[in-house]
Scaffold this active site. Structure first.
Site, PDB file in Angstrom:
ATOM      1  N   TYR A 243       0.830  -1.200   0.000  1.00  0.00           N
ATOM      2  CA  TYR A 243       0.000   0.000   0.000  1.00  0.00           C
ATOM      3  C   TYR A 243       0.866   1.251   0.000  1.00  0.00           C
ATOM      4  CZ  TYR A 243       0.881   0.921   4.994  1.00  0.00           C
ATOM      5  OH  TYR A 243       1.471   1.216   6.198  1.00  0.00           O
TER       6      TYR A 243
ATOM      7  N   LYS B  98       6.438  -1.837   1.955  1.00  0.00           N
ATOM      8  CA  LYS B  98       5.263  -1.246   2.604  1.00  0.00           C
ATOM      9  C   LYS B  98       4.101  -2.237   2.481  1.00  0.00           C
ATOM     10  CE  LYS B  98       3.130   3.294   3.267  1.00  0.00           C
ATOM     11  NZ  LYS B  98       3.638   3.491   4.638  1.00  0.00           N
TER      12      LYS B  98
ATOM     13  N   GLU C 138      13.003   2.682  13.832  1.00  0.00           N
ATOM     14  CA  GLU C 138      11.952   3.593  13.386  1.00  0.00           C
ATOM     15  C   GLU C 138      10.793   3.488  14.362  1.00  0.00           C
ATOM     16  OE1 GLU C 138      10.308   2.539   9.549  1.00  0.00           O
ATOM     17  OE2 GLU C 138      10.222   0.418  10.035  1.00  0.00           O
TER      18      GLU C 138
ATOM     19  N   LEU D 196      11.393   1.286   6.868  1.00  0.00           N
ATOM     20  CA  LEU D 196      10.815   1.788   5.635  1.00  0.00           C
ATOM     21  C   LEU D 196      11.443   3.136   5.306  1.00  0.00           C
ATOM     22  CD1 LEU D 196       8.517   1.273   3.500  1.00  0.00           C
ATOM     23  CD2 LEU D 196       7.145   2.847   4.871  1.00  0.00           C
TER      24      LEU D 196
END
Length: 287
Positions: free
Chosen positions: A32, A147, A179, A203
């Protein structure tokens, strides 16, 4: 009535349906993107579509649409909403084969879904108080650079942060903060910025890349290097960023103050630069 796109057709959201055998539903087998839109203009659209290509390649799925087709869909859906600031959500799954099977099925068309929703303005109290975060062990898989729609680990981690009245969970893998559950991380120490380098454990955020560019334009020192838990605990400032939340100052980590426990000057400088970037986008004629 909210309009969405699903597999070649525009329709009301309430009428959108996918088969129960869709691999996104059964396996989380898909990817996505979320793209912020300001005054009808997508921010960093090319970078988001580049990342979509990388994510699709990462799960061995061909991009079902051309860039021109994606942009046509976005333009129509943005126009269907009254809100000037929106978030585009797009999802591509491996489609619905005739039987449930872990292995890829041949000759199955991907499922393509796109919608937009109004993007709420940032709470003005954030600029005065900042937000809280907690540190948690990273329980996700090994390809966080994709993702993926398989988000149950991120859901659990973000909810655990919420359970502790925090905005975000910062994820620790082998002693290093990689992250947030839904964000990228920066620290400020002695006037310099640092952020973890790109790799499979995180990411590569589009907003992260924009913050790096804005830092360079502002003449700030920034290094991409591993961040330890102690780096984050001892930072003068701690920042998180994402497409829909932009750049947020973290003033409390695990209940303890970050730096002086106040919103810091580098966040204010970078946030001003970010808002100026948005203003410039709004002045750009629609293409």
């Amino acid at each position: 009535m909210t309009e969405v796109y699903l597999n070649g057709a525009f329709m009301p959201l309430a009428e959108a349906r996918v088969p129960v055998l869709d691999r996104g539903f059964l396996f989380g087998d898909g990817v996505y993107e979320v793209i912020p839109v300001y005054h009808g203009q997508p921010l960093r659209l090319a970078a988001h579509l580049d990342r979509l290509e990388r994510s699709l390649a990462g799960i061995r799925l061909a991009n079902p649409l051309s860039r021109a087709h994606w942009e046509h869909l976005f333009t129509r859906l943005i126009a269907s909403q009254a809100a000037e600031n929106q978030a585009i959500y797009l999802q591509v799954t491996r489609g619905a084969p005739p039987v449930r099977e872990h292995r890829f099925s041949k000759c199955v068309e991907p499922t393509v879904f796109v919608m937009t929703k109004p993007m709420a303005p940032r709470d003005p109290r954030i600029a005065e108080q900042g937000v809280a975060a907690v540190l948690r062990e990273d329980i996700r898989w090994q390809r966080c650079d994709i993702k993926s729609i398989s988000l149950v680990a991120a859901v659990l981690l973000r909810q655990e942060a919420a359970d502790h009245d925090a905005e975000e969970a910062l994820l620790v893998r082998d002693g290093w903060v990689v992250e947030g559950s839904t964000s990228n991380v920066f620290i400020v120490q002695d006037g310099a910025l640092a952020t973890p380098p790109v790799g499979p454990e995180l990411l590569s955020g589009i907003t992260r890349e924009l913050i790096i560019e804005l830092s360079e334009r502002q003449g700030l020192t920034l290094k991409q290097r591993p961040l330890s838990v102690e780096d984050c605990r001892r930072a003068d400032e701690l920042l998180i960023c994402s497409s829909t939340r932009e750049l947020l100052p973290v003033t409390r980590l695990d209940g303890a103050p970050v730096g002086q426990g106040q919103v810091g000057p580098l966040w204010r400088q970078l946030d001003a630069a970010y808002q100026a970037c948005k203003t410039e986008l709004m002045r750009t004629p629609h293409g």
